[in-house]
Design an enzyme around this catalytic site. Structure first.
Site, PDB file in Angstrom:
ATOM      1  N   LYS A   1      -8.089  -2.438   1.923  1.00 58.85           N
ATOM      2  CA  LYS A   1      -8.460  -1.650   3.325  1.00 58.85           C
ATOM      3  C   LYS A   1      -8.988  -0.782   2.543  1.00 58.85           C
ATOM      4  CE  LYS A   1      -5.726  -3.720   5.672  1.00 58.85           C
ATOM      5  NZ  LYS A   1      -4.970  -4.363   6.239  1.00 58.85           N
TER       6      LYS A   1
ATOM      7  N   ARG B   1       0.703  -0.935  -0.101  1.00 63.25           N
ATOM      8  CA  ARG B   1       0.281   0.617   0.002  1.00 63.25           C
ATOM      9  C   ARG B   1       0.938   1.095  -0.300  1.00 63.25           C
ATOM     10  NH1 ARG B   1      -1.995   1.266   4.787  1.00 63.25           N
ATOM     11  NH2 ARG B   1      -0.917  -0.916   6.028  1.00 63.25           N
TER      12      ARG B   1
ATOM     13  N   ASP C   1      -8.894 -10.426   9.139  1.00 59.20           N
ATOM     14  CA  ASP C   1      -8.651  -8.971   9.223  1.00 59.20           C
ATOM     15  C   ASP C   1      -9.589  -8.083   9.224  1.00 59.20           C
ATOM     16  OD1 ASP C   1      -5.942  -7.374   7.865  1.00 59.20           O
ATOM     17  OD2 ASP C   1      -6.847  -6.547   7.328  1.00 59.20           O
TER      18      ASP C   1
ATOM     19  N   HIS D   1      -9.631  -3.604  13.127  1.00 62.19           N
ATOM     20  CA  HIS D   1      -8.560  -4.243  12.585  1.00 62.19           C
ATOM     21  C   HIS D   1      -8.263  -5.815  13.147  1.00 62.19           C
ATOM     22  CE1 HIS D   1      -4.229  -4.095  10.317  1.00 62.19           C
ATOM     23  NE2 HIS D   1      -5.152  -4.564  10.185  1.00 62.19           N
TER      24      HIS D   1
ATOM     25  N   SER E   1       0.723  -4.905  10.657  1.00 63.65           N
ATOM     26  CA  SER E   1       1.348  -5.305   9.422  1.00 63.65           C
ATOM     27  C   SER E   1       1.707  -6.139  10.046  1.00 63.65           C
ATOM     28  CB  SER E   1       1.486  -4.959   8.258  1.00 63.65           C
ATOM     29  OG  SER E   1       1.320  -5.404   7.371  1.00 63.65           O
TER      30      SER E   1
ATOM     31  N   ARG F   1       2.004 -11.909  -1.440  1.00 61.80           N
ATOM     32  CA  ARG F   1       0.986 -12.535  -0.776  1.00 61.80           C
ATOM     33  C   ARG F   1       0.162 -14.023  -1.238  1.00 61.80           C
ATOM     34  NH1 ARG F   1      -0.823  -9.089   3.507  1.00 61.80           N
ATOM     35  NH2 ARG F   1       0.320  -7.637   4.190  1.00 61.80           N
TER      36      ARG F   1
ATOM     37  N   LYS G   1      -1.649 -11.654  12.672  1.00 58.63           N
ATOM     38  CA  LYS G   1      -3.260 -11.567  12.718  1.00 58.63           C
ATOM     39  C   LYS G   1      -3.453 -13.063  12.120  1.00 58.63           C
ATOM     40  CE  LYS G   1      -4.153  -7.735  10.631  1.00 58.63           C
ATOM     41  NZ  LYS G   1      -2.946  -6.841  10.714  1.00 58.63           N
ATOM     42  N   THR G   2      -3.220 -13.378  10.704  1.00 59.36           N
ATOM     43  CA  THR G   2      -3.316 -14.317   9.661  1.00 59.36           C
ATOM     44  C   THR G   2      -2.652 -15.714  10.053  1.00 59.36           C
ATOM     45  OG1 THR G   2      -3.547 -12.946   7.774  1.00 59.36           O
ATOM     46  CG2 THR G   2      -4.078 -14.959   7.041  1.00 59.36           C
TER      47      THR G   2
HETATM   48  P1  ATP Z   1      -1.308  -8.316   7.811  1.00 54.61           P
HETATM   49  O1  ATP Z   1      -2.503  -6.558   8.233  1.00 54.61           O
HETATM   50  O2  ATP Z   1      -0.080  -7.844   6.656  1.00 54.61           O
HETATM   51  O3  ATP Z   1      -2.140  -8.921   6.704  1.00 54.61           O
HETATM   52  P2  ATP Z   1      -1.318  -9.888   9.804  1.00 54.61           P
HETATM   53  O4  ATP Z   1      -1.019  -9.175  10.944  1.00 54.61           O
HETATM   54  O5  ATP Z   1      -1.922 -10.644   9.486  1.00 54.61           O
HETATM   55  O6  ATP Z   1      -0.278  -8.953   8.952  1.00 54.61           O
HETATM   56  P3  ATP Z   1       0.539 -12.243   9.105  1.00 54.61           P
HETATM   57  O7  ATP Z   1       0.514 -12.025   7.845  1.00 54.61           O
HETATM   58  O8  ATP Z   1       0.039 -12.999   9.793  1.00 54.61           O
HETATM   59  O9  ATP Z   1       0.299 -10.945   9.470  1.00 54.61           O
HETATM   60  O10 ATP Z   1       2.024 -12.484   9.349  1.00 54.61           O
HETATM   61  C1  ATP Z   1       3.390 -12.571  10.088  1.00 54.61           C
HETATM   62  C2  ATP Z   1       4.383 -12.946   9.969  1.00 54.61           C
HETATM   63  O11 ATP Z   1       5.620 -13.794  10.443  1.00 54.61           O
HETATM   64  C3  ATP Z   1       4.240 -14.384   8.860  1.00 54.61           C
HETATM   65  O12 ATP Z   1       5.098 -14.414   8.089  1.00 54.61           O
HETATM   66  C4  ATP Z   1       4.534 -15.771   9.766  1.00 54.61           C
HETATM   67  O13 ATP Z   1       5.468 -16.490   9.253  1.00 54.61           O
HETATM   68  C5  ATP Z   1       5.344 -14.681  10.825  1.00 54.61           C
HETATM   69  N1  ATP Z   1       6.041 -15.676  12.521  1.00 54.61           N
HETATM   70  C6  ATP Z   1       6.966 -15.750  12.210  1.00 54.61           C
HETATM   71  N2  ATP Z   1       7.205 -15.943  13.790  1.00 54.61           N
HETATM   72  C7  ATP Z   1       5.922 -15.402  14.235  1.00 54.61           C
HETATM   73  C8  ATP Z   1       5.333 -15.899  15.622  1.00 54.61           C
HETATM   74  N3  ATP Z   1       5.962 -16.431  16.948  1.00 54.61           N
HETATM   75  N4  ATP Z   1       4.253 -15.211  15.628  1.00 54.61           N
HETATM   76  C9  ATP Z   1       3.756 -15.149  14.622  1.00 54.61           C
HETATM   77  N5  ATP Z   1       4.223 -15.079  13.035  1.00 54.61           N
HETATM   78  C10 ATP Z   1       5.674 -15.573  13.403  1.00 54.61           C
HETATM   79 MN    MN Z   2      -3.278 -10.793   7.370  1.00 53.22          MN
END
Ligand code: ATP
Ligand code: MN
Length: 540
Positions: A209, A61, A266, A229, A247, A331, A251-252
């Site tokens: 978004k 973004r 999300d 969020h 980010s 992604r 979360k995911t």
């Molecule tokens: P966005 O809002 O951009 O979608 P998000 O909060 O969904 O972000 P994730 O996509 O879940 O974030 O990204 C977390 C990243 O960190 C993943 O690539 C995951 O493999 C990595 N990671 C490494 N260690 C950890 C941990 N201990 N807990 C969570 N995620 C981890």
């Molecule tokens: Mn996510």
């Protein structure tokens, strides 16, 4: 399954200003959109059948290029700041006209009608108008998919009337001076026209978004419903957990849990009687993705999934998930039902647990801790993480970030509005609030390591299963949160972050440094915060 050709909704399209002389592909199936992308030479199928595309100049973004029309109806409600940048009506009209003219000249256009909000009481009809077929596939994957009979026109006219429209034209490069933008790309939101224009950027996440942003206005402002969020999942008994975080905080990743039903990854709302997802799909990061660590996401990369900005291993169609040469922010988008245990429709009960996810690159915050209501409000308003290379263009080094309500770039209203609503709900429903540091342990970025995903999962499972009711806690000397001394499935020595640092003095210094950042950041909210919240500030 036989597909009846849906007729193009000519009448409502005319209202948008689009002249309908070109080829319009309306409501194509994912298979057809994949074929169109391949025909145009804009994508390749991976060995698992997913469509792999490049989004072009933008692979994340571009928050500095997001504008909101400032007019009579929005001027006093929107919290104008670095994320809600005003644009006037004259400039908006110039951009809108340029977008319409641009679509006019394209030989083909892809149009899709879809919904946001799984709860019918809040449903929003969305029409997405795309220059690219893969961008239209993203809309299919990420928004809620109408049934065909919901789109068939009858003698009374067209049955689907869009509440909001997205015009996405990555090939339209804006003249910044003429259009009042910063540069050649912009995401422009108009509450008056109920329109989002994404020009000059092919990053698909701008569309999702954009809709999130408008729902963050409509729901709290007009429906008294809290938008968040966060990701959400629930147990078979219906108890819901929500995971807030900026980010890259997890979360995911963490909401995809084989033992729980996925509600969404999300964007959600919390009404007086439920939690519901805005979207119909997931948009997962794929950097360093492995089948072993994230099996649900890995197996969702199949026909219909849209993978962005990855490369293949040489001479193969096998995706190299470790390759960050295009971007760290690789992604995949896919419909929710690609996850085996997705909840359908994506609605859950009232939350019993809230997790605030932070990826603390300083390695200061404990990997799991329990927050008082005051601490929860303090953390929510602070919205701390340390951004590691990620979603936003230009971020390649980790740096601390404070983003109110864990989502400031998407919040059109003052953060105090969302915080107030959340605080009331936490008190009313006596929700447990946990802070999870998915970031560094054993030292800051450079010295320590990222917390093992399997440990973070074990900590969350323990909290969800009420297993942390039975253990004793100690208080963090600076931040004040309660840290469990033991946790099933996790080595006890990692639970207090200070124990994981070889140099304790260095830890104390870093903790003080981070506390100072929190205090400095909170100054701007101090006037509006309650005594209880303000009292939860770290103590130096
Ligand atoms: P966005 O809002 O951009 O979608 P998000 O909060 O969904 O972000 P994730 O996509 O879940 O974030 O990204 C977390 C990243 O960190 C993943 O690539 C995951 O493999 C990595 N990671 C490494 N260690 C950890 C941990 N201990 N807990 C969570 N995620 C981890
Ligand atoms: Mn996510």
């Amino acid at each position: 399954m036989p597909v009846t050709a849906l007729s193009i909704p000519t009448e409502s399209l005319k209202k948008t200003g689009l002249k309908l002389t070109k080829t319009i592909h309306y409501q194509l199936s994912p298979e057809e959109l994949v074929q169109d992308t391949l025909r145009l030479g804009e994508g390749i199928l991976s060995d698992s059948g997913a469509l792999v595309i490049q989004t072009g100049e933008f692979t994340g973004r571009s928050p500095k290029d997001k504008f909101t029309l400032k007019d009579e109806s929005t001027s006093e409600h929107i919290h104008w700041n670095e994320f809600n940048i005003p644009i006037d009506e004259k400039k908006f009209e110039i951009i809108r006209k340029k977008a319409i003219d641009y679509f006019e000249k394209l030989p083909e256009v892809w149009i899709r009608d879809c919904y946001a909000c799984a709860d019918l009481r809040f449903r929003l009809n969305i029409r997405v108008i795309n220059e690219k077929p893969w961008s239209n596939l993203f809309a299919y994957n990420m928004f809620l998919r109408p049934k065909e009979n919901e789109l068939v026109a009858d003698s009374f006219g067209e049955s689907f009337l869009p509440d909001w429209q997205i015009l996405a034209c990555p090939g339209l490069l804006l003249d910044a001076k003429e259009c009042g933008t910063r540069q050649h790309n912009a995401s422009v939101v108009s509450f008056k026209h109920k329109m989002i224009i994404v020009a000059g950027s092919g990053y698909t996440g701008e569309m999702k978004k954009g809709i999130f942003t408008i729902l963050n206005y409509i729901l709290p402002q007009e429906k008294n419903v809290l938008s968040m969020h966060c990701s959400a999942n629930m147990s078979d008994n219906g108890d819901t957990a929500i995971f807030f975080g900026l980010s890259g905080t997890g979360k995911t990743t963490l909401s995809a849990d084989p033992n729980r039903k996925l509600i969404g990854d999300d964007e959600h709302a919390w009404t007086h009687d439920n939690i519901f997802n805005f979207e119909g799909g997931c948009y997962a990061k794929t950097i360093n993705l492995t089948e072993e660590k994230e099996p649900e996401i890995f197996h969702a990369i199949k026909p219909g999934a849209l993978v962005e900005n990855t490369n293949f291993f040489p001479d193969t169609n096998k995706i190299n998930f470790e390759d960050a040469s295009v971007t760290e922010n690789t992604r995949v988008s896919y419909p929710l039902h690609f996850i085996n245990n997705a909840q359908e429709p994506s609605i859950g009960g009232l939350p019993k647990n809230i997790f605030f996810l932070t990826c603390d690159a300083f390695g200061v915050l404990p990997p799991i801790s329990k927050l008082t209501t005051g601490q929860a409000m303090y953390q929510f308003i602070s919205g701390y993480t340390a951004k590691v290379a990620g979603t936003e263009t230009g971020v390649t080094e980790p740096k601390p970030t404070f983003s109110a309500c864990f989502g400031a770039p998407f919040l059109p209203l003052h953060p105090g509005k969302y915080a107030h609503m959340l605080g009331k709900k936490i008190r009313e429903h006596k929700v447990n609030v946990w802070l999870i540091n998915t970031g560094w342990t054993g030292g800051a970025y450079g010295t320590g390591n990222r917390m093992k995903l399997s440990f973070t999962r074990a900590m969350i499972t323990a909290a969800l299963n009420d297993e942390l009711n039975k253990v004793s806690f100690e208080t963090h000397p600076v931040f004040g949160m309660a840290m469990p001394k033991t946790c099933p499935g996790v080595p006890a020595e990692i639970l207090n972050p200070r124990n994981t640092w070889a140099d304790k003095t260095a830890y104390d210094q870093k903790a003080k440094y981070l506390a100072e950042l929190f205090i400095k950041n909170f100054e701007k909210y101090a006037g509006g915060a309650s005594e209880e919240t303000a009292a939860a500030a770290p103590k130096i």
